[in-house]
Design an enzyme around this catalytic site. Structure first.
Site, PDB file in Angstrom:
ATOM      1  N   THR A 256      12.004 -41.097 -45.768  1.00  0.00           N
ATOM      2  CA  THR A 256      12.737 -40.369 -44.739  1.00  0.00           C
ATOM      3  C   THR A 256      11.805 -39.396 -44.016  1.00  0.00           C
ATOM      4  O   THR A 256      11.026 -38.699 -44.657  1.00  0.00           O
ATOM      5  CB  THR A 256      13.896 -39.582 -45.390  1.00  0.00           C
ATOM      6  OG1 THR A 256      14.705 -40.519 -46.098  1.00  0.00           O
ATOM      7  CG2 THR A 256      14.725 -38.855 -44.370  1.00  0.00           C
ATOM      8  N   CYS A 341     -15.182 -20.661 -62.455  1.00  0.00           N
ATOM      9  CA  CYS A 341     -13.943 -20.254 -63.106  1.00  0.00           C
ATOM     10  C   CYS A 341     -12.796 -20.067 -62.135  1.00  0.00           C
ATOM     11  O   CYS A 341     -11.628 -20.106 -62.506  1.00  0.00           O
ATOM     12  CB  CYS A 341     -14.156 -18.963 -63.879  1.00  0.00           C
ATOM     13  SG  CYS A 341     -15.426 -19.151 -65.114  1.00  0.00           S
TER      14      CYS A 341
END
Lengths: 402, 73
Positions: A256, A341
């Site tokens: 859709t 990190c």
């Protein structure tokens, strides 16, 4: 802590523009039907016109027709479709030819070329193609992040199906020479895809000037909504539909339609103008100048001028990028880093490593990306804060510089 | 007013500062945040951040390699 927050991570996501939301709201409350054919009901016909109009706005920006634009969920999906869709279509066609003994001598082509500094949507799609048996050549880049057109030319073989080189880099902003790359691909008869997520509307890109077969774009980098993007597909490009479902998007992507997204994307495009791009460029250069002049031991990552107007990326030697981002955050500035990190991958930036940097250079890199809602005053404020934070961190740095 | 205690013993950069930031963010004005840790760089780094934020650094103590930083939000 979040009062007066200055957001400088516009390459990842941008704040939605209110005018975009205003346009989108109509599609939630007034015309929310799915697009229907002429014989359908009125609201559906109107929805179809709204969707068509959005598609046309995107097509016009790239200098193409709306039949060559499909909506997707964003640039990641666009690049997946561009690469996997064309390769699967090619493989299938060849298989059919071989089965019917039409061309038995012809091996199935299986070669793909990309660069080593692509964003994950292309980089990891290419890696997964390798697992499917395709040969992928990852082109090296020079210290500014440019691929060498000669290298590309020499890498294209009789087996090559597609070349995928980004327009602008997500981390260092380096802008590739798409015109030259496109011409090489055209001469050699291979398909050319570009990921233009970080350059779209910020830099000119017109398919009548630049020979490209497929272009991935997204709304989230230009103050449009997240979750909507598009793919330009040059007419006649072989492409296998792999999101099966209904017949939406010219039967190339089932599902859709996200009409509010499409409308928001189109509005976001209309709101970008050359004045704004010039303003970003001035802020970018002011910030780069101040940091390089006022903070010792800094390296600009990427090319000084051939970069997107919104990108600043600097390595601060002897300091960890995530320390800088943390301290800047506590002072009210949101920035990003190529340090390990910080990223969800736990690896240092493949882009900084790709331009010849060592892991330390990646760890100390900070990316500041500008958007519509930033001001020159904020550039000065973040430059001041950076100078202080970096000086303080170097005093306690375990990495060497005192 | 309440007293928030954070234990980051054994953790290294950037965890102590990340945890300190988290605590300071949830604390209300006037609350005391007490961080205990062992990483030497963080002992210097946390007061630095507190100063930049304009919050009050009440005390920094160290015993046998374990430091304790008290901050008033």
């Amino acid at each position: 802590m979040l009062n007066n927050y200055t957001y400088l991570d516009n390459a990842s996501m941008t704040r939605l523009d209110e005018r975009v939301l205003e346009e989108m709201q109509k599609c939630f409350f007034e015309n929310y039907a799915i697009p229907t054919s002429e014989s359908g009901y009125s609201m559906g016909i109107e929805s179809r016109e709204i969707l068509d109009n959005s598609r046309k706005i995107i097509a016009d920006t790239l200098g193409t027709s709306k039949q060559e634009i499909i909506f997707t969920s964003g640039n990641t999906e666009s690049s997946n479709i561009a690469l996997k869709g064309t390769l699967m279509a090619w493989t299938q066609r060849k298989k059919r030819e071989n089965e019917n003994n039409l061309n038995t001598e012809d091996k199935i082509k299986n070669h793909v070329i990309t660069s080593s500094i692509e964003d994950f949507s292309v980089l990891n799609t290419s890696k997964s193609l390798e697992k499917l048996g395709f040969q992928v050549k990852f082109l090296d880049v020079d210290p500014d992040g440019f691929i060498d057109p000669e290298d590309l030319k020499n890498s294209i073989t009789n087996e090559t199906i597609i070349v995928s080189i980004q327009h602008a880099n997500q981390e260092i902003g380096t802008v590739q020479d798409l015109e030259t790359i496109g011409k090489i691909c055209k001469e050699k008869g291979v398909l050319f895809h570009t990921d233009a997520t970080h350059s779209f509307t910020r830099l000119p890109l017109n398919i009548n000037k630049t020979p490209v077969d497929l272009i991935s774009i997204s709304a989230h980098t230009i103050h449009g909504p997240a979750g909507i993007g598009a793919l330009y597909i040059r007419k006649g490009t072989p492409l296998l539909k792999w999101m099966d479902g209904g017949f939406q998007e010219f039967n190339l992507r089932g599902g859709t339609e996200n009409i509010p997204g499409a409308v928001g994307f189109a509005k976001a495009i209309q709101l970008v103008n050359e004045d704004e791009n010039q303003r970003l460029l001035k802020m970018r250069d002011h910030l780069i100048d101040r940091i390089l002049n006022e903070v010792p031991k800094t390296i600009l990552n990427g090319h000084p001028t051939n970069r997107t107007p919104q990108n600043v990326n600097i390595t601060f030697e002897y300091v960890e990028g995530e320390s800088i981002t943390l301290h800047l955050d506590m002072r009210g500035f949101g920035v990003s880093t190529g340090s390990a990190c910080f990223s969800r991958s736990l690896d240092p930036s493949h882009v900084i490593l790709g331009i010849g940097g060592n892991p330390e250079r990646a760890h100390g890199s900070v990316r500041l990306t500008l958007g519509r809602f930033n001001t020159m005053e904020e550039m000065d404020a973040v430059a001041d804060a950076l100078a202080q934070v970096v000086e303080n961190l170097r005093k306690i740095s375990p990495l060497g510089m005192k | 007013m309440s007293n928030l205690k954070i234990d980051v013993k054994g953790e290294t950069c950037p965890i102590p500062l990340v945890e300190a930031r988290k605590a300071l963010r949830t604390a209300s004005l006037g609350d005391i945040v007490e961080i205990t840790g062992t990483h030497p760089a963080s002992k210097k780094e946390i007061p630095m951040a507190v100063e930049a934020l304009g919050m009050e650094l009440i005390s920094v103590e160290e015993n046998d390699g374990i430091w304790k930083i008290k901050i008033k939000r």
